[in-house]
Design a protein around this motif. Structure first.
Motif, PDB file in Angstrom:
ATOM      1  N   SER A 121     -32.251  19.168   7.953  1.00 31.70           N
ATOM      2  CA  SER A 121     -33.249  19.734   8.858  1.00 31.70           C
ATOM      3  C   SER A 121     -34.349  18.729   9.174  1.00 31.70           C
ATOM      4  O   SER A 121     -34.744  18.555  10.333  1.00 31.70           O
ATOM      5  N   ARG A 124     -32.998  15.967  11.498  1.00 32.19           N
ATOM      6  CA  ARG A 124     -32.910  16.412  12.890  1.00 32.19           C
ATOM      7  C   ARG A 124     -34.296  16.457  13.532  1.00 32.19           C
ATOM      8  O   ARG A 124     -34.456  16.098  14.712  1.00 32.19           O
ATOM      9  N   GLU A 125     -35.300  16.888  12.780  1.00 30.44           N
ATOM     10  CA  GLU A 125     -36.666  16.935  13.313  1.00 30.44           C
ATOM     11  C   GLU A 125     -37.154  15.536  13.692  1.00 30.44           C
ATOM     12  O   GLU A 125     -37.737  15.339  14.759  1.00 30.44           O
ATOM     13  N   LEU A 127     -35.350  12.820  14.364  1.00 26.63           N
ATOM     14  CA  LEU A 127     -34.551  12.218  15.431  1.00 26.63           C
ATOM     15  C   LEU A 127     -34.727  12.913  16.771  1.00 26.63           C
ATOM     16  O   LEU A 127     -34.288  12.390  17.802  1.00 26.63           O
ATOM     17  N   ALA A 128     -35.356  14.077  16.777  1.00 24.28           N
ATOM     18  CA  ALA A 128     -35.465  14.856  18.010  1.00 24.28           C
ATOM     19  C   ALA A 128     -36.296  14.163  19.079  1.00 24.28           C
ATOM     20  O   ALA A 128     -36.176  14.495  20.267  1.00 24.28           O
ATOM     21  N   ASP A 129     -37.133  13.178  18.685  1.00 25.70           N
ATOM     22  CA  ASP A 129     -37.956  12.508  19.690  1.00 25.70           C
ATOM     23  C   ASP A 129     -37.173  11.500  20.519  1.00 25.70           C
ATOM     24  O   ASP A 129     -37.692  10.920  21.469  1.00 25.70           O
ATOM     25  N   GLY A 130     -35.898  11.264  20.155  1.00 24.12           N
ATOM     26  CA  GLY A 130     -35.043  10.384  20.941  1.00 24.12           C
ATOM     27  C   GLY A 130     -35.262   8.910  20.717  1.00 24.12           C
ATOM     28  O   GLY A 130     -34.615   8.084  21.362  1.00 24.12           O
ATOM     29  N   VAL A 166     -26.241  14.490   9.904  1.00 20.06           N
ATOM     30  CA  VAL A 166     -26.656  14.563  11.305  1.00 20.06           C
ATOM     31  C   VAL A 166     -25.801  13.591  12.121  1.00 20.06           C
ATOM     32  O   VAL A 166     -25.910  12.379  11.951  1.00 20.06           O
ATOM     33  N   VAL A 186     -29.422   7.395  17.239  1.00 19.63           N
ATOM     34  CA  VAL A 186     -29.900   8.575  17.949  1.00 19.63           C
ATOM     35  C   VAL A 186     -28.854   9.673  17.761  1.00 19.63           C
ATOM     36  O   VAL A 186     -27.688   9.386  17.476  1.00 19.63           O
ATOM     37  N   PRO A 187     -29.253  10.933  17.912  1.00 20.58           N
ATOM     38  CA  PRO A 187     -28.280  12.012  17.737  1.00 20.58           C
ATOM     39  C   PRO A 187     -27.125  11.914  18.732  1.00 20.58           C
ATOM     40  O   PRO A 187     -27.336  11.590  19.911  1.00 20.58           O
ATOM     41  N   ALA A 190     -27.688  14.038  21.818  1.00 17.48           N
ATOM     42  CA  ALA A 190     -28.548  13.457  22.857  1.00 17.48           C
ATOM     43  C   ALA A 190     -27.792  12.400  23.639  1.00 17.48           C
ATOM     44  O   ALA A 190     -27.924  12.284  24.865  1.00 17.48           O
ATOM     45  N   GLU A 195     -24.162  19.724  23.029  1.00 18.36           N
ATOM     46  CA  GLU A 195     -24.258  20.039  21.615  1.00 18.36           C
ATOM     47  C   GLU A 195     -22.972  19.687  20.875  1.00 18.36           C
ATOM     48  O   GLU A 195     -21.878  19.684  21.455  1.00 18.36           O
TER      49      GLU A 195
END
Length: 372
Positions: A121, A124-125, A127-130, A166, A186-187, A190, A195
């Motif tokens: 969790s 993911r938080e 990495l969410a900024d890209g 992730v 990066v995810p 993204a 998804e």
């Protein structure tokens, strides 16, 4: 049941791997057909495609990476592969358990007491900024944001587990032709713009459509092959159900050791007398590492080169030499005695390889004496 000799298997492998003759196809289609290329060494996929495709230009593959049509990600055997982005999205859920299990096994003691759900969790938080982050930067950011999620584990263990928890891909310039760059992640979601559902690797009816497709795709690029070969290639233990589900579509053979080999009925199985041209292959090439039993392409005495990161030369379809670049010279070191015709062919293909690597420059070729 028909018995296939080692030479027949060799020619089948060369045909499926586009090594009997260079193919007239795009780099994207080649990456898809090959089920990806092993790519922990960022420049090696360019050599792998040049050895297989007619008129291949390095910029084509770099363009695919910049356009996010291919992705560099941990997948089969928990190693970095260059695969199509579509395959990365489709295949990652099926590999998730293996990726986590291997990471947890390698760092069992360090990860004792770490809450993996909290770690995922937090990852993911962050990495969410890209923003692309190295493994170490990601771990530091997670530790700052959620110190409860990391416990006492070290940076390496946490980084390895985050790569499994992730799904991520490695950003360019890493992986571009003649570019250098550290790993920044990066995810995958993204990167792909959609998804990645790690919780649903199976069909709603309990079937395994991804597993069945992996079996078919593997055989198209590597067959005829055994179930053990399939497991060695992908690192997945749980494909017996998929093999059983597609068995009715397949044909069966035996190798000279008596092992059952499966294949697609209409796949290429050339005459064993088909001439095989000299090919210069990159380190960790698919054609060598794609099997549990590598005897179809490499002698037991030379198996060490397949895991030592050596670039290899195929002569008469078999690993017969290693090669590297020393200053401006492509240096070939035979693993066995080469006859005059083979040395001439190795020299000629070596010149072509040197020209590719130097983009038309003046690199030379030197074929040495056999090792030992």
């Amino acid at each position: 049941m028909t018995v296939l000799t080692a030479r027949e298997l060799n020619r089948a492998t060369l045909a499926r791997q586009m090594l009997l003759e260079r193919a007239d196809t795009t780099a994207l289609d080649a990456v898809a057909h090959l089920c990806g290329l092993q790519a922990q060494e960022p420049q090696e996929p360019f050599i792998g495609l040049w050895s297989r495709l007619r008129g291949f230009a390095p910029g084509e593959l770099s363009g695919l990476l910049n356009d996010r049509k291919v992705a560099r990600t941990h997948l089969m055997r928990r190693t970095v592969h260059l695969v199509t982005t579509d395959d990365a999205v489709a295949w990652r859920p099926r590999h998730q358990s293996m990726l986590l299990q291997r990471g947890a096994t390698a760092y069992r003691d360090e990860l004792d007491g770490v809450d993996l759900e909290a770690l995922a969790s937090a990852g993911r938080e962050v990495l969410a900024d890209g923003q692309g982050r190295s493994s170490a930067d990601l771990v530091r950011a997670v530790a700052e944001r959620r110190p409860d999620a990391v416990g006492q584990a070290g940076t390496r263990a946490l980084g390895e587990m985050l790569m499994g928890l992730v799904p991520v891909v490695q950003l360019p310039p890493r992986g571009l032709w003649r570019e250098k760059g550290g790993v920044r992640n990066v995810p995958l979601a993204a990167w792909a713009g959609r998804e990645v559902d790690l919780a649903a690797p199976e069909g709603a009816d309990g079937s395994d459509p991804v597993g069945r497709e992996l079996v078919r795709r593997y055989l198209a690029a590597y067959g005829p092959a055994s179930s053990a070969d399939l497991r060695a290639w992908c690192g997945l233990a749980g494909l017996p159900g998929a093999v059983k589900a597609v068995r009715g579509e397949l044909v069966s053979f035996r190798d000279e050791r008596g092992r059952e080999l499966l294949d697609l009925p209409d796949a290429s199985r050339p005459d064993p007398a088909t001439p095989a041209p000299v090919r210069f292959l990159p380190a960790f090439d698919n054609a060598v590492l794609g099997y549990q039993d590598r005897g179809r392409i490499i002698d037991d005495d030379h198996r060490w080169v397949s895991v030592a990161g050596e670039r290899v030369v195929l002569a008469d379809g078999r690993v017969s030499a290693t090669w590297n670049v020393e200053e401006e010279t492509v240096v070939v070191t035979p693993l066995r005695a080469l006859d005059r015709a083979e040395r001439e062919a190795v020299g000629a293909e070596g010149e072509e390889t040197a020209s590719f690597l130097s983009e038309g420059g003046s690199r030379r070729v030197r074929v040495g004496a056999p090792k030992g």
